[in-house]
Design an enzyme around this catalytic site. Structure first.
Site, short mmCIF file in Angstrom:
data_model
loop_
_atom_site.label_atom_id
_atom_site.label_comp_id
_atom_site.label_asym_id
_atom_site.label_seq_id
_atom_site.Cartn_x
_atom_site.Cartn_y
_atom_site.Cartn_z
N PRO A 148 0.83 -1.22 0.00
CA PRO A 148 0.00 0.00 0.00
C PRO A 148 0.86 1.26 0.00
O PRO A 148 0.52 2.25 -0.64
CB PRO A 148 -0.81 -0.14 1.29
CG PRO A 148 -0.86 -1.62 1.55
CD PRO A 148 0.45 -2.15 1.08
N TYR A 149 1.99 1.23 0.71
CA TYR A 149 2.90 2.39 0.69
C TYR A 149 3.30 2.72 -0.74
O TYR A 149 3.23 3.88 -1.18
CB TYR A 149 4.15 2.07 1.53
CG TYR A 149 5.32 3.02 1.28
CD1 TYR A 149 5.27 4.34 1.69
CD2 TYR A 149 6.47 2.57 0.62
CE1 TYR A 149 6.33 5.21 1.46
CE2 TYR A 149 7.54 3.43 0.38
CZ TYR A 149 7.47 4.75 0.81
OH TYR A 149 8.52 5.60 0.57
N GLY A 150 3.70 1.69 -1.50
CA GLY A 150 4.11 1.91 -2.88
C GLY A 150 2.98 2.50 -3.72
O GLY A 150 3.22 3.34 -4.61
#
Ligand SMILES: NC(=O)c1ccc[n+]([C@@H]2O[C@H](COP(=O)([O-])OP(=O)(O)OC[C@H]3O[C@@H](n4cnc5c(N)ncnc54)[C@H](O)[C@@H]3O)[C@@H](O)[C@H]2O)c1
Length: 343
Positions: A148-150
């Site tokens: 999700p960060y990416g």
């Protein structure tokens, strides 16, 4: 020349700002001291900057501040603020990633459009690639984030592209590959490894240690940022910024044993969701467009970080050593303190 660095109290933002001091008429730093690690550490990052007459810190949150007002008169924006780290981006922590990495970036771009800045540099990430289909990975590869960060870093990058193509906001996104060096975030692998090696405590290693990373020294990241503010580039440019040090985590631990001259106690634990097996970039585009190539090798760069940790440990009052360590790693939102991230 007026520069604005967001995330100035952070690891990378503080280094960029220090390098800008000699060339800036005015250097404005923005940070809201998010709880991903302790404010004490972030204040230490600001120590040199706070002594400079041309530096001004504005403690404010990009999600809510009047950014048009803040950007008025600014020539160059270096947008480093964000919530980093792969693992805490799962679950309820994701909302913070969306707000700080996507919404805040959109607000800043909107203000940059209104004000008309000369350059907008965005701190993107190798995490946009996920497990890439080929290595070394070029900017032409279709990004498929694995965390999700990416996803949020890619959304920020796409916003830069959108504002660049529609409104000629002169954006450039730099995709950093696992940055290390003095003042590295306490949740990151090198930081934890070195503190454990010097403190003779246990290192927790996720996975079998055969994950490959293209580690990048912070001085090289700074140099890429400075060049990206100077060189003529088309709006919506995207560039890899990687150290050219393709190494396994086990390889790093072996090197660290030599540099720190301490035996390491390593405990292996299961690999973590969101962690990719390999990052390895080609930086031909950055070389062609910026004239940038990485200059700090892994042994030299790791030694510089070990030296920083040694000085840091020496300067801690012995009686407070344990509490200082607990404060630096465990403080703030638990979501952003899980160790060993590459973002
Ligand atoms: N460190 C790496 O290896 C790496 C790799 C790829 C990309 N990046 C990106 O580089 C940037 C800097 O990373 P870092 O390692 O220095 O992280 P960091 O946490 O040390 O610094 C980020 C800073 O941004 C501030 N911040 C966050 N949200 C804010 C907001 N809404 N308003 C104002 N300030 C805010 C935080 O308080 C923090 O001081 C991040 O955008 C990260 O995604 C880092």
């Amino acid at each position: 020349m007026r520069y604005l660095v967001t995330g100035v109290a952070g690891f990378i933002g503080s280094h960029i700002a220090e390098y800008l001091l000699p060339r800036a008429d005015e250097l404005v730093g923005i940070d809201t001291f998010t709880g991903n690690y302790s404010r004490v550490m972030k204040e230490q990052n600001l120590r040199k900057l706070r002594q400079a007459a041309n530096f001004r810190l504005i403690e404010t949150d990009l999600r809510f501040a009047d950014l048009t007002d803040l950007l008025t008169g600014t020539d160059i924006v270096l947008h480093q603020a964000g919530i980093p780290g792969v693992r805490p981006s799962w679950g309820p922590g994701f909302v913070d990633y969306v707000e700080h990495n996507v919404l805040a970036t959109q607000r800043l771009l909107e203000a940059a459009r209104q004000v008309g800045v000369r350059r907008f540099v965005y701190a993107s990430s190798s995490s946009v690639y996920g497990n890439a289909p080929s290595y070394p990975t070029s900017e032409n590869t279709i990004p498929r984030p694995f965390s999700p960060y990416g996803v949020t870093k890619l959304a920020g990058e796409h916003l830069c592209g959108t504002y660049g193509r529609n409104w000629d906001v002169p954006t450039v996104a730099l995709r950093y590959f696992t940055v290390y060096g003095p003042r590295q975030r306490p949740d990151m692998a090198f930081h934890r490894f070195i503190e454990a090696a010097l403190g003779r405590t246990e290192i927790q290693l996720y996975g079998d240690g055969e994950q490959v990373r293209d580690f990048t020294h912070v001085d090289d990241v700074v140099r890429a940022n400075l060049l990206a503010t100077e060189v003529d580039l088309p709006p919506a440019t995207v560039l890899n910024v990687a150290g050219g040090t393709r190494t396994t985590v086990n390889g790093v631990l072996a090197l660290l044993t030599q540099i720190a001259e301490e035996p390491l106690q390593v405990t292996r634990t299961p690999e973590q969701a969101g962690d990719v097996s390999e990052t390895w970039a080609t930086c031909e585009q950055a070389e062609r467009l910026l004239g940038w190539i990485p200059s700090v090798g892994l042994a030299e760069g790791l030694a510089s970080q070990v030296e920083w940790h040694r000085q840091r440990m020496d300067s801690r009052p012995p009686v407070r050593r344990e509490s200082a360590r607990a404060g630096s790693v465990g403080a703030g939102r638990s979501a952003a303190t899980t160790p060993e991230s590459n973002g």
